[in-house]
Design a protein around this motif. Structure first.
Motif, PDB file in Angstrom:
ATOM      1  N   LEU A  15       0.823  -1.213   0.000  1.00 43.51           N
ATOM      2  CA  LEU A  15       0.000   0.000   0.000  1.00 43.51           C
ATOM      3  C   LEU A  15       0.854   1.259   0.000  1.00 43.51           C
ATOM      4  CD1 LEU A  15      -2.820  -0.983   2.529  1.00 43.51           C
ATOM      5  CD2 LEU A  15      -2.982  -0.853   0.032  1.00 43.51           C
ATOM      6  N   ALA A  16       1.986   1.211   0.737  1.00 43.89           N
ATOM      7  CA  ALA A  16       2.872   2.365   0.819  1.00 43.89           C
ATOM      8  C   ALA A  16       3.866   2.409  -0.337  1.00 43.89           C
ATOM      9  CB  ALA A  16       3.635   2.337   2.147  1.00 43.89           C
ATOM     10  N   ARG A  17       3.797   1.401  -1.201  1.00 46.85           N
ATOM     11  CA  ARG A  17       4.708   1.281  -2.343  1.00 46.85           C
ATOM     12  C   ARG A  17       6.164   1.248  -1.887  1.00 46.85           C
ATOM     13  NH1 ARG A  17       1.472   5.295  -6.421  1.00 46.85           N
ATOM     14  NH2 ARG A  17      -0.255   3.879  -6.725  1.00 46.85           N
ATOM     15  N   ILE A  18       6.394   0.453  -0.829  1.00 47.71           N
ATOM     16  CA  ILE A  18       7.736   0.254  -0.291  1.00 47.71           C
ATOM     17  C   ILE A  18       8.082  -1.223  -0.450  1.00 47.71           C
ATOM     18  CG2 ILE A  18       9.169   0.343   1.776  1.00 47.71           C
ATOM     19  CD1 ILE A  18       7.301   2.517   2.842  1.00 47.71           C
ATOM     20  N   GLU A  19       9.172  -1.506  -1.121  1.00 48.76           N
ATOM     21  CA  GLU A  19       9.602  -2.891  -1.284  1.00 48.76           C
ATOM     22  C   GLU A  19      10.357  -3.305  -0.029  1.00 48.76           C
ATOM     23  OE1 GLU A  19      12.439  -5.505  -4.246  1.00 48.76           O
ATOM     24  OE2 GLU A  19      11.537  -3.662  -4.988  1.00 48.76           O
ATOM     25  N   LEU A  20       9.875  -4.338   0.637  1.00 48.26           N
ATOM     26  CA  LEU A  20      10.471  -4.790   1.888  1.00 48.26           C
ATOM     27  C   LEU A  20      11.123  -6.155   1.708  1.00 48.26           C
ATOM     28  CD1 LEU A  20       7.520  -3.895   4.295  1.00 48.26           C
ATOM     29  CD2 LEU A  20       9.652  -2.633   4.000  1.00 48.26           C
ATOM     30  N   SER A  21      12.333  -6.298   2.239  1.00 49.89           N
ATOM     31  CA  SER A  21      12.997  -7.604   2.224  1.00 49.89           C
ATOM     32  C   SER A  21      12.385  -8.464   3.325  1.00 49.89           C
ATOM     33  CB  SER A  21      14.504  -7.439   2.466  1.00 49.89           C
ATOM     34  OG  SER A  21      14.729  -6.983   3.793  1.00 49.89           O
ATOM     35  N   ASP A  22      12.679  -9.768   3.299  1.00 50.71           N
ATOM     36  CA  ASP A  22      12.164 -10.666   4.334  1.00 50.71           C
ATOM     37  C   ASP A  22      12.664 -10.262   5.719  1.00 50.71           C
ATOM     38  OD1 ASP A  22      10.703 -12.137   2.526  1.00 50.71           O
ATOM     39  OD2 ASP A  22      12.276 -13.641   2.231  1.00 50.71           O
ATOM     40  N   GLU A  23      13.928  -9.812   5.813  1.00 47.15           N
ATOM     41  CA  GLU A  23      14.469  -9.360   7.102  1.00 47.15           C
ATOM     42  C   GLU A  23      13.719  -8.131   7.601  1.00 47.15           C
ATOM     43  OE1 GLU A  23      16.930  -9.531   4.443  1.00 47.15           O
ATOM     44  OE2 GLU A  23      17.392 -11.621   4.872  1.00 47.15           O
ATOM     45  N   GLU A  24      13.428  -7.202   6.693  1.00 45.19           N
ATOM     46  CA  GLU A  24      12.700  -5.990   7.086  1.00 45.19           C
ATOM     47  C   GLU A  24      11.281  -6.332   7.542  1.00 45.19           C
ATOM     48  OE1 GLU A  24      14.593  -2.472   4.330  1.00 45.19           O
ATOM     49  OE2 GLU A  24      13.372  -4.006   3.341  1.00 45.19           O
ATOM     50  N   VAL A  25      10.645  -7.281   6.856  1.00 48.30           N
ATOM     51  CA  VAL A  25       9.295  -7.699   7.249  1.00 48.30           C
ATOM     52  C   VAL A  25       9.311  -8.272   8.654  1.00 48.30           C
ATOM     53  CG1 VAL A  25       7.444  -9.356   6.777  1.00 48.30           C
ATOM     54  CG2 VAL A  25       8.454  -8.062   4.892  1.00 48.30           C
ATOM     55  N   GLN A  26      10.280  -9.124   8.938  1.00 49.80           N
ATOM     56  CA  GLN A  26      10.365  -9.721  10.277  1.00 49.80           C
ATOM     57  C   GLN A  26      10.627  -8.659  11.343  1.00 49.80           C
ATOM     58  OE1 GLN A  26       9.496 -12.791  11.108  1.00 49.80           O
ATOM     59  NE2 GLN A  26       9.002 -13.066   8.947  1.00 49.80           N
ATOM     60  N   ARG A  27      11.556  -7.744  11.073  1.00 47.72           N
ATOM     61  CA  ARG A  27      11.882  -6.694  12.042  1.00 47.72           C
ATOM     62  C   ARG A  27      10.692  -5.777  12.266  1.00 47.72           C
ATOM     63  NH1 ARG A  27      13.587  -1.698  11.074  1.00 47.72           N
ATOM     64  NH2 ARG A  27      14.227  -2.181   8.957  1.00 47.72           N
ATOM     65  N   LEU A  28      10.047  -5.347  11.177  1.00 47.19           N
ATOM     66  CA  LEU A  28       8.902  -4.443  11.296  1.00 47.19           C
ATOM     67  C   LEU A  28       7.705  -5.110  11.957  1.00 47.19           C
ATOM     68  CD1 LEU A  28       9.156  -2.583   7.885  1.00 47.19           C
ATOM     69  CD2 LEU A  28       9.540  -1.616  10.155  1.00 47.19           C
ATOM     70  N   THR A  29       7.546  -6.416  11.756  1.00 41.03           N
ATOM     71  CA  THR A  29       6.448  -7.131  12.414  1.00 41.03           C
ATOM     72  C   THR A  29       6.581  -6.996  13.923  1.00 41.03           C
ATOM     73  OG1 THR A  29       6.259  -8.704  10.584  1.00 41.03           O
ATOM     74  CG2 THR A  29       5.332  -9.378  12.698  1.00 41.03           C
ATOM     75  N   GLY A  30       7.775  -7.226  14.448  1.00 41.50           N
ATOM     76  CA  GLY A  30       8.008  -7.097  15.880  1.00 41.50           C
ATOM     77  C   GLY A  30       7.855  -5.666  16.366  1.00 41.50           C
ATOM     78  N   GLU A  31       8.412  -4.714  15.617  1.00 48.24           N
ATOM     79  CA  GLU A  31       8.356  -3.307  16.030  1.00 48.24           C
ATOM     80  C   GLU A  31       6.919  -2.783  16.022  1.00 48.24           C
ATOM     81  OE1 GLU A  31      11.052  -1.141  13.545  1.00 48.24           O
ATOM     82  OE2 GLU A  31      12.830  -2.075  14.439  1.00 48.24           O
ATOM     83  N   LEU A  32       6.182  -3.078  14.954  1.00 49.50           N
ATOM     84  CA  LEU A  32       4.800  -2.603  14.876  1.00 49.50           C
ATOM     85  C   LEU A  32       3.916  -3.270  15.923  1.00 49.50           C
ATOM     86  CD1 LEU A  32       4.349  -2.385  10.998  1.00 49.50           C
ATOM     87  CD2 LEU A  32       4.543  -0.490  12.612  1.00 49.50           C
ATOM     88  N   ASP A  33       4.182  -4.536  16.204  1.00 47.82           N
ATOM     89  CA  ASP A  33       3.413  -5.231  17.231  1.00 47.82           C
ATOM     90  C   ASP A  33       3.664  -4.597  18.598  1.00 47.82           C
ATOM     91  OD1 ASP A  33       1.552  -7.326  17.810  1.00 47.82           O
ATOM     92  OD2 ASP A  33       3.176  -8.355  18.859  1.00 47.82           O
ATOM     93  N   ALA A  34       4.907  -4.215  18.887  1.00 53.38           N
ATOM     94  CA  ALA A  34       5.229  -3.548  20.155  1.00 53.38           C
ATOM     95  C   ALA A  34       4.533  -2.192  20.238  1.00 53.38           C
ATOM     96  CB  ALA A  34       6.738  -3.387  20.296  1.00 53.38           C
ATOM     97  N   ILE A  35       4.479  -1.479  19.132  1.00 52.13           N
ATOM     98  CA  ILE A  35       3.805  -0.174  19.112  1.00 52.13           C
ATOM     99  C   ILE A  35       2.314  -0.347  19.397  1.00 52.13           C
ATOM    100  CG2 ILE A  35       3.112   1.738  17.599  1.00 52.13           C
ATOM    101  CD1 ILE A  35       5.899   1.421  16.249  1.00 52.13           C
ATOM    102  N   VAL A  36       1.678  -1.301  18.735  1.00 51.13           N
ATOM    103  CA  VAL A  36       0.244  -1.545  18.945  1.00 51.13           C
ATOM    104  C   VAL A  36      -0.016  -1.948  20.397  1.00 51.13           C
ATOM    105  CG1 VAL A  36      -1.667  -3.081  18.325  1.00 51.13           C
ATOM    106  CG2 VAL A  36      -0.253  -2.081  16.535  1.00 51.13           C
ATOM    107  N   ASP A  37       0.841  -2.795  20.966  1.00 53.16           N
ATOM    108  CA  ASP A  37       0.686  -3.200  22.365  1.00 53.16           C
ATOM    109  C   ASP A  37       0.798  -2.003  23.304  1.00 53.16           C
ATOM    110  OD1 ASP A  37       0.280  -5.828  21.702  1.00 53.16           O
ATOM    111  OD2 ASP A  37       2.344  -6.460  22.127  1.00 53.16           O
ATOM    112  N   ASN A  38       1.757  -1.123  23.057  1.00 48.15           N
ATOM    113  CA  ASN A  38       1.930   0.057  23.918  1.00 48.15           C
ATOM    114  C   ASN A  38       0.749   1.013  23.805  1.00 48.15           C
ATOM    115  OD1 ASN A  38       4.392  -0.512  25.239  1.00 48.15           O
ATOM    116  ND2 ASN A  38       5.511  -0.004  23.383  1.00 48.15           N
ATOM    117  N   ILE A  39       0.204   1.166  22.618  1.00 53.38           N
ATOM    118  CA  ILE A  39      -0.984   2.013  22.452  1.00 53.38           C
ATOM    119  C   ILE A  39      -2.154   1.412  23.218  1.00 53.38           C
ATOM    120  CG2 ILE A  39      -2.691   2.830  20.774  1.00 53.38           C
ATOM    121  CD1 ILE A  39      -0.339   3.131  18.795  1.00 53.38           C
TER     122      ILE A  39
END
Length: 99
Positions: A15-39
């Motif tokens: 959707l954001a037109r950003i090409e993500l590598s598998d490593e970036e997907v894994q890292r962002l999954t954890g980071e975004l999940d932590a953000i959602v939990d904190n909110i």
């Protein structure tokens, strides 16, 4: 339970037109999940009797009088322009014929 999945991160990347590598997907999954939990934690603590605030210290604007001062002439404005024509800045066209 984790709300953020690798598939969701990949979808957001598309959707954001950003090409993500598998490593970036894994890292962002954890980071975004932590953000959602904190909110969610903040939402649990927020109560109607506590007023919302955007800044811990009260702020106020400092205004100056709106007084017309010396204005630059057209020649002064254009004197440092890389290219000028007919009293205007001249720039390279950026839109193609398809626009």
């Amino acid at each position: 339970m984790s709300e953020i999945t690798p598939d969701l991160v990949r979808h957001l990347g598309v959707l954001a037109r950003i090409e993500l590598s598998d490593e970036e997907v894994q890292r962002l999954t954890g980071e975004l999940d932590a953000i959602v939990d904190n909110i969610a934690k903040v939402s649990e603590v927020a109560t109607p009797d506590v007023p919302a605030t955007s800044h811990p210290i009260p702020l106020h604007n400092v205004f100056r009088p709106d007084v017309v001062g010396r204005m630059l002439t057209r020649d002064e404005v254009l004197q440092n322009a890389p290219d000028a024509a007919d009293g205007r800045f001249r720039v390279t066209a950026i839109l193609g014929e398809e626009q």
